[in-house]
Design a protein around this motif. Structure first.
Motif, short mmCIF file in Angstrom:
data_model
loop_
_atom_site.label_atom_id
_atom_site.label_comp_id
_atom_site.label_asym_id
_atom_site.label_seq_id
_atom_site.Cartn_x
_atom_site.Cartn_y
_atom_site.Cartn_z
N VAL A 219 26.31 -16.08 -9.78
CA VAL A 219 26.41 -17.24 -10.00
C VAL A 219 24.89 -17.55 -11.12
O VAL A 219 24.01 -17.28 -10.48
N GLU A 220 25.03 -17.60 -12.40
CA GLU A 220 23.85 -17.58 -13.08
C GLU A 220 23.68 -18.78 -14.14
O GLU A 220 24.86 -19.18 -14.59
N VAL A 221 22.51 -19.39 -14.23
CA VAL A 221 22.40 -20.29 -15.27
C VAL A 221 21.68 -19.55 -16.38
O VAL A 221 20.43 -18.92 -16.55
N GLU A 222 22.43 -19.56 -17.53
CA GLU A 222 22.08 -18.62 -19.07
C GLU A 222 21.17 -19.16 -19.75
O GLU A 222 20.32 -18.51 -20.55
N THR A 223 21.29 -20.59 -19.76
CA THR A 223 20.16 -21.34 -20.74
C THR A 223 19.35 -22.25 -20.02
O THR A 223 19.60 -22.43 -19.04
N SER A 224 18.35 -22.84 -20.94
CA SER A 224 17.31 -23.61 -20.33
C SER A 224 18.20 -25.17 -20.32
O SER A 224 19.11 -25.46 -21.32
N LEU A 225 18.09 -25.98 -19.22
CA LEU A 225 18.73 -27.04 -19.29
C LEU A 225 17.79 -28.53 -19.45
O LEU A 225 16.68 -28.31 -19.25
N PRO A 226 18.33 -29.35 -20.10
CA PRO A 226 17.37 -30.64 -20.31
C PRO A 226 17.38 -31.40 -19.18
O PRO A 226 17.71 -31.28 -18.07
N GLU A 227 16.42 -32.57 -19.18
CA GLU A 227 16.02 -33.18 -18.34
C GLU A 227 16.84 -34.52 -18.75
O GLU A 227 16.59 -35.02 -19.97
N LEU A 228 17.51 -35.18 -17.75
CA LEU A 228 18.28 -36.29 -18.05
C LEU A 228 18.01 -37.57 -17.16
O LEU A 228 17.61 -37.40 -16.24
N ARG A 229 18.42 -38.75 -17.86
CA ARG A 229 18.20 -39.99 -16.80
C ARG A 229 19.78 -40.29 -16.68
O ARG A 229 20.46 -40.62 -17.39
N VAL A 230 20.15 -39.98 -15.34
CA VAL A 230 21.35 -40.13 -14.85
C VAL A 230 21.44 -40.57 -13.47
O VAL A 230 20.40 -40.56 -12.71
N GLU A 231 22.69 -40.97 -12.88
CA GLU A 231 22.83 -41.06 -11.50
C GLU A 231 22.97 -39.83 -10.97
O GLU A 231 23.89 -38.97 -11.06
#
Lengths: 353, 136
Positions: A219-231
């Motif tokens: 299981v791999e995360v391929e890209t950089s992920l954003p920071e979000l304001r979420v529940e």
């Protein structure tokens, strides 16, 4: 009706104007003559008066047609316009009061509808909760009693009887999981969490860790992920369900699950890609419905709540979810989340432009 | 439990749930006498009549007087306030948890469907209240 009035008014006006013009010119002449003291010369005065009368009769129609008639016409025109305007205003006023009445009726109906909807929604929420809740008590009793029978009378049963009891316990567990699913599903939207900043890179790391190491699946995360304001819990549920689904159904000796994010014009597009068995296109809609599964529950233990939950959460956050798949090669689940409320690389919150 | 001779008060309206508790306690060799009441009202009466229990195991959804109401009564009563109350319930509702803890419960356990898991829950409760000191 209006036409008749308009015709007779100018005729009277013309006559009146002619008389006024002639009289005023004639009286002016008399006054002028008196002023120039010609009263003593009566024959001359009479002659002058006659000249004056003649002149007056000659001049007054010219004056009338040049000056009064256009004025008269203008006035008539203005009166006509005024009447028209008044008429229009009356029509408008009538229309406005009609529309106002219509709107207030519509408002009343809308309020009633809203009230009904709120009531229905509240009832539905309570219903889901109460049903799930009250279903659990008898289920627990069935589970416990079955287990006690299996323990206390183990020697009284033959192999088949023991197998039946084992199946019975298994089914109560499944039912329990289904009820938990309904509870979970009904809780989304009913119980709102606080919006917090979540670095998805960290969150994904936690989720993948929590799903446990799996020798045959990477299981791999391929890209950089954003920071979000979420529940946070909700977004966690989305990724967790998509990733665990991807892992659960993989049928290849070397399973691969790839996660990533693409920034689009208005939103973030996330994907979870697997090299599992793939899904036929005719099932694309059905799998997002509550309690729908494609594999028999005895082969893959699944409640059929996961994707329904994913869709509910994503849509609640203003995004959408869909998939692309090729049978035999794998599936890619996509979902979007709006850019608004996310946090850019400098840590500044992105708001609506 | 620590005080062997003190009764355990079980407030539970479901017959099988009560049997589950009794069976689990027996399996764990807990010898304290068990007083079983089916609603809050009866439980309050039994508090006045019987020996002071060392612990109260309380269900929330019950007829006549529910668990939260019963808790209010117990915690408002000087003589009963210090008895530890452990909630045993089906409710995973946040509000029930908040209400319970605001009324000073000693624990909040969800009843598992699986009996073996229930035994483990009871084992933990027993171990904890065997180790913990209590006012006598």
């Amino acid at each position: 009706m209006i036409g008749n009035g308009m015709e007779s008014a100018p005729k009277k006006g013309v006559l009146r104007a002619l008389v006024i013009v002639a009289a005023s010119i004639f009286s002016t002449e008399i006054i002028l003559m008196i002023l120039f003291e010609e009263m003593h010369n009566l024959p001359l005065m009479t002659e002058n008066l006659l000249d004056g009368l003649f002149l007056t009769l000659l001049v007054s129609p010219i004056l009338y047609f040049q000056l009064f008639r256009p004025l008269q016409d203008n006035i008539a025109e203005l009166e006509k316009t005024r009447d028209l305007l008044k008429n229009q205003r009356d029509i408008l006023e009538e229309e406005v009061s009609r529309r106002t009445a219509e709107l207030s009726e519509q408002n009343r109906q809308q309020e009633m509808l809203m009230h009904d909807l709120k009531g229905a929604n509240e009832e539905l929420k309570n219903f889901a909760y109460v049903v799930s809740h009250d279903l659990k008590a008898p289920l627990r009793a069935i589970g416990s009693l079955t287990q006690w029978i299996a323990e206390d009378y183990a020697d009284k049963f033959d192999e088949e009887g023991r197998e039946h009891l084992r199946l019975l316990v298994g089914r109560t567990r499944r039912m329990d999981a289904l009820i938990d699913g309904i509870l979970q599903y009904s809780r989304v939207g009913r119980v709102h969490e606080e919006l917090v900043r979540v670095d998805l890179n960290l969150l994904l790391h936690e989720i993948i860790d929590s799903l446990g190491p799996h020798e045959a699946i990477s299981v791999e995360v391929e890209t950089s992920l954003p920071e979000l304001r979420v529940e946070k819990t909700r977004i966690q549920q989305v990724f967790q369900n998509l990733i665990s689904n991807a892992m659960k159904y993989i049928d290849k000796p070397q399973g691969e699950v790839r996660i990533g994010c693409i920034a689009e014009k208005d939103d973030w597009k996330f994907y979870v890609r697997d090299n599992g068995p793939g899904i036929e296109e005719r099932h694309f809609e059905r799998i997002f419905h509550l309690f729908q599964t494609l594999a028999p529950r005895d082969r893959v233990e699944s409640t059929g709540v996961g994707l329904a939950l994913v869709r509910k959460i994503v849509e609640m956050h203003g995004g959408k979810v869909w998939l692309e798949s090729a049978v035999g090669t794998g599936s890619t689940f996509y979902f979007t989340l709006p850019l608004v409320g996310s946090i850019d690389r400098e840590g500044v919150e992105v708001n609506e432009a | 439990m620590r005080l062997n001779n003190k009764p355990i008060l079980l407030v539970e309206d479901d017959q099988v749930d009560a049997m589950t508790v009794k069976r689990a306690l027996k399996e764990l060799h807990v010898t304290n006498p068990l007083v079983h009441m089916e609603n809050g009202e009866d439980a309050l009466q039994s508090l006045a009549l019987q020996d002071r229990p060392c612990i109260i195991l309380l269900d929330l959804n019950m007829p006549r007087m529910g668990g939260i109401e019963f808790l209010k009564e117990v915690k408002g009563h000087a003589a009963y306030r210090s008895i530890p109350v452990v909630v045993l319930t089906t409710s995973a509702e946040q509000k029930d948890k908040v209400d319970s803890f605001e009324l000073g419960v000693a624990g909040y356990m969800a009843k598992p469907v699986d009996y073996r898991q229930f035994v483990e829950v009871m084992r933990s409760i027993n171990t904890y209240w065997t180790i913990s000191e209590m006012p006598s």
